[in-house]
Design a protein around this motif. Structure first.
Motif, short mmCIF file in Angstrom:
data_model
loop_
_atom_site.label_atom_id
_atom_site.label_comp_id
_atom_site.label_asym_id
_atom_site.label_seq_id
_atom_site.Cartn_x
_atom_site.Cartn_y
_atom_site.Cartn_z
N VAL A 174 18.86 40.39 -12.43
CA VAL A 174 18.52 39.88 -13.75
C VAL A 174 18.93 38.42 -13.88
O VAL A 174 18.18 37.58 -14.42
N ARG A 175 20.09 38.07 -13.37
CA ARG A 175 20.57 36.68 -13.50
C ARG A 175 19.70 35.72 -12.70
O ARG A 175 19.44 34.60 -13.14
N PHE A 176 19.24 36.16 -11.53
CA PHE A 176 18.35 35.30 -10.76
C PHE A 176 17.02 35.12 -11.50
O PHE A 176 16.45 34.03 -11.52
N ALA A 177 16.54 36.18 -12.12
CA ALA A 177 15.30 36.07 -12.90
C ALA A 177 15.49 35.11 -14.07
O ALA A 177 14.59 34.32 -14.40
N CYS A 178 16.65 35.15 -14.69
CA CYS A 178 16.95 34.21 -15.78
C CYS A 178 16.95 32.77 -15.28
O CYS A 178 16.47 31.85 -15.96
N LEU A 179 17.46 32.56 -14.07
CA LEU A 179 17.52 31.22 -13.49
C LEU A 179 16.13 30.64 -13.25
O LEU A 179 15.91 29.44 -13.40
N THR A 180 15.18 31.49 -12.88
CA THR A 180 13.89 31.00 -12.38
C THR A 180 12.72 31.24 -13.30
O THR A 180 11.60 30.83 -12.98
N HIS A 181 12.91 31.86 -14.47
CA HIS A 181 11.76 32.29 -15.27
C HIS A 181 10.98 31.13 -15.88
O HIS A 181 9.81 31.28 -16.20
N ASP A 182 11.62 29.97 -16.04
CA ASP A 182 10.95 28.84 -16.70
C ASP A 182 10.67 27.66 -15.76
O ASP A 182 10.45 26.54 -16.22
N LEU A 183 10.66 27.88 -14.47
CA LEU A 183 10.47 26.78 -13.52
C LEU A 183 9.20 26.00 -13.80
O LEU A 183 9.15 24.78 -13.62
N GLY A 184 8.16 26.67 -14.25
CA GLY A 184 6.86 26.02 -14.47
C GLY A 184 6.86 25.00 -15.59
O GLY A 184 5.93 24.19 -15.69
N LYS A 185 7.87 25.03 -16.45
CA LYS A 185 7.90 24.06 -17.55
C LYS A 185 8.09 22.64 -17.03
O LYS A 185 7.73 21.68 -17.71
N ALA A 186 8.67 22.50 -15.84
CA ALA A 186 8.89 21.16 -15.28
C ALA A 186 7.57 20.52 -14.84
O ALA A 186 7.52 19.31 -14.64
N THR A 187 6.53 21.32 -14.68
CA THR A 187 5.23 20.79 -14.24
C THR A 187 4.16 20.96 -15.31
O THR A 187 2.97 20.96 -15.00
N THR A 188 4.59 21.08 -16.57
CA THR A 188 3.63 21.21 -17.66
C THR A 188 2.80 19.93 -17.81
O THR A 188 3.36 18.84 -17.92
N PRO A 189 1.47 20.03 -17.81
CA PRO A 189 0.63 18.84 -18.02
C PRO A 189 0.92 18.21 -19.38
O PRO A 189 1.22 18.89 -20.35
N ALA A 190 0.83 16.91 -19.44
CA ALA A 190 1.19 16.18 -20.65
C ALA A 190 0.34 16.60 -21.85
O ALA A 190 0.82 16.59 -22.99
N ASP A 191 -0.91 17.02 -21.61
CA ASP A 191 -1.78 17.33 -22.74
C ASP A 191 -1.48 18.67 -23.40
O ASP A 191 -2.06 18.99 -24.45
N VAL A 192 -0.57 19.49 -22.81
CA VAL A 192 -0.21 20.75 -23.46
C VAL A 192 1.27 20.79 -23.87
O VAL A 192 1.76 21.81 -24.32
N LEU A 193 1.98 19.66 -23.69
CA LEU A 193 3.35 19.59 -24.19
C LEU A 193 3.31 19.53 -25.71
O LEU A 193 2.38 18.94 -26.29
N PRO A 194 4.31 20.09 -26.45
CA PRO A 194 5.47 20.78 -25.89
C PRO A 194 5.31 22.28 -25.82
O PRO A 194 6.31 22.99 -25.71
N ARG A 195 4.09 22.80 -25.90
CA ARG A 195 3.91 24.26 -25.96
C ARG A 195 4.01 24.92 -24.60
O ARG A 195 4.17 26.13 -24.49
N HIS A 196 3.89 24.13 -23.52
CA HIS A 196 4.03 24.67 -22.16
C HIS A 196 3.02 25.79 -21.88
O HIS A 196 3.35 26.81 -21.28
N ILE A 197 1.78 25.59 -22.31
CA ILE A 197 0.75 26.59 -22.08
C ILE A 197 0.56 26.80 -20.57
O ILE A 197 0.44 25.85 -19.80
N GLY A 198 0.56 28.05 -20.16
CA GLY A 198 0.35 28.39 -18.76
C GLY A 198 1.55 28.24 -17.87
O GLY A 198 1.43 28.38 -16.64
N HIS A 199 2.73 28.02 -18.45
CA HIS A 199 3.89 27.79 -17.58
C HIS A 199 4.32 29.05 -16.84
O HIS A 199 4.97 28.97 -15.81
N GLU A 200 3.92 30.23 -17.36
CA GLU A 200 4.32 31.47 -16.69
C GLU A 200 3.72 31.53 -15.28
O GLU A 200 4.42 31.85 -14.31
N ALA A 201 2.44 31.23 -15.15
CA ALA A 201 1.80 31.27 -13.83
C ALA A 201 2.39 30.20 -12.91
O ALA A 201 2.60 30.43 -11.71
N ARG A 202 2.67 29.02 -13.48
CA ARG A 202 3.27 27.96 -12.66
C ARG A 202 4.68 28.36 -12.22
O ARG A 202 5.09 28.06 -11.09
#
Length: 421
Positions: A258-286
């Motif tokens: 569980v703790r490792f999942a907590c560490l990595t669940h939002d990694l895709g937010k670092a690559t959110t395209p500028a046009d969808v900030l700050p909602r981070h649309i699609g960050h789950e797949a990333r």
């Protein structure tokens, strides 16, 4: 021949804590002398022996000399003329370089430490009193694993600080490329142990401060400075939020998976395209895609990888799931393989709770989605699938058609339960 207890057991006894690694060092002896007394040789890289009765490890006092980059490039010298002080000098931190004579420890392993008998040439007791993590000698730079160990001890002893000179030395080691020579298995071992400490955020803060996080986990390091959604406390960026999530996982006594999942669940937010900030649309797949690279690079165990993948892909849907209809609810249960792996799904929900409560002002707020999804799973599991299959087969129905009937029955059960439209 003299025998001393050193390392974690002595440190923790001085702190009034139970446990601690029992690390014995033998001074003034040869391998032959120990073998004669019934000790069993087990060390490959340096002389380590198992005690004939208690089977604990006893190592001959030794010195080490750096011969190559990384943590494996060492020449070890163990001989009767190596002193206890020389052996203590090769250790990582002063608080781990205090020795107690074996005579101070009872046969049952109980401590009766006499301060007058302690051997503490590097000021470990004073650093314990001052709550400081300080390297022993400049030999610290010879083993890059020690950077991870310092960070892990910071997570264990949350009120200890890293000495400025030790932090400076770790930054020099990172700049010299020492952490790049670490093997994946050792990195994972130390990260996993740090994740299970009382305040895991401290480990990542120390690694970030010395620059090692950007080399070992650049996907995590990139989260600092990434804005959160406006309704998720925008004054806290994603990296800070991540630290809150990890500490919430520790507070809830979550497993390593569980703790490792907590560490990595939002990694895709670092690559959110500028046009969808700050909602981070699609960050789950990333996030799921970046997670694959992390797991391959560090050779993360399968159970940690699989749970983290589900959390990365589905945490947004689980947060919103109380508004789902029956069809969407069942599809999520099926995507998470919850019906076949209910315990893993329970862990997924715990990771999602840590994510939701790892925010300013929400640490003590209930997460109703967790009982909601557990109840939905219970309803879906209540469907008598064996009976449906037998009846269908009696009517000549086979294969996928039976699965469709089971799916329909579960869908109907969810609708009738009143949990979903």
């Amino acid at each position: 021949m003299q025998i001393y207890l050193v390392g974690g057991a002595v440190r923790d006894a001085l702190l009034g804590r139970s446990g601690g690694d029992r690390d014995w060092v033998v001074v003034g002896a040869t391998p032959e002398a120990l073998l004669t007394q019934g000790y069993v040789a087990v060390g490959k890289d340096f002389p380590v022996f198992l005690h004939p009765r208690n089977h604990e490890e006893y190592a001959l006092a030794r010195t080490e000399r750096k011969t190559a980059p990384g943590y494996r490039g060492f020449a070890v010298h163990a001989a009767p003329d190596v002193t206890l002080e020389q052996d203590l000098a090769r250790r990582d931190l002063t608080i781990n370089s205090i020795a107690a004579p074996a005579s101070d420890i009872s046969a049952g392993g109980l401590f009766s430490l006499n301060p007058a008998n302690l051997v503490d040439p590097y000021g470990g007791q004073q650093d314990l009193h001052n709550k400081v993590l300080r390297h022993v000698t400049d030999a610290f730079r010879e083993d890059p694993v020690r950077i991870l160990r310092v960070a892990r001890f910071a997570a264990r002893f949350g009120d200890f600080s890293v000495a400025p000179e030790t932090m400076a030395l770790m930054r020099e080691m990172v700049a010299a490329g020492e952490v790049d020579a670490l093997v994946p298995e050792r990195v994972w071992q130390e990260l996993a142990r740090g994740l299970m400490e009382a305040q895991p955020s401290r480990m990542f803060e120390v690694l970030r401060d010395c620059g090692a996080l950007a080399r070992l986990l650049p996907e995590v390091a990139a989260l600092w400075g990434v804005p959160q959604r406006a309704d998720y406390h925008p004054e806290v960026d994603t990296g800070v939020h991540l630290m809150m999530v990890l500490d919430m996982a520790a507070r809830l006594e979550a497993s390593l998976q569980v703790r490792f999942a907590c560490l990595t669940h939002d990694l895709g937010k670092a690559t959110t395209p500028a046009d969808v900030l700050p909602r981070h649309i699609g960050h789950e797949a990333r996030s799921a895609q970046l997670l694959k690279g992390v797991c391959q690079r560090l050779r993360v165990p399968t159970d940690c990888r699989d749970l983290a993948d589900v959390v990365a892909r589905e945490h947004g849907n689980i947060h919103r799931g109380m508004d789902f209809g029956a069809a969407a609810t069942l599809r999520l249960l099926e995507r998470c393989d919850a019906l076949r792996k209910p315990q893993r799904f329970a862990d997924v929900l715990l990771a999602c709770e840590c994510d939701a409560r790892g925010r300013l002002g929400l640490h003590d707020v209930a997460y109703p989605q967790r009982p909601h999804w557990l109840q939905a799973l219970t309803v879906a599991q209540s469907v008598a699938t064996d009976g449906i299959a037998r009846e269908a087969q009696a009517r000549g129905v086979q294969g996928k058609a039976i699965g469709d009937l089971v799916h329909a029955a579960r869908l109907d059960a969810l609708r009738q339960s009143g949990m979903a439209a």
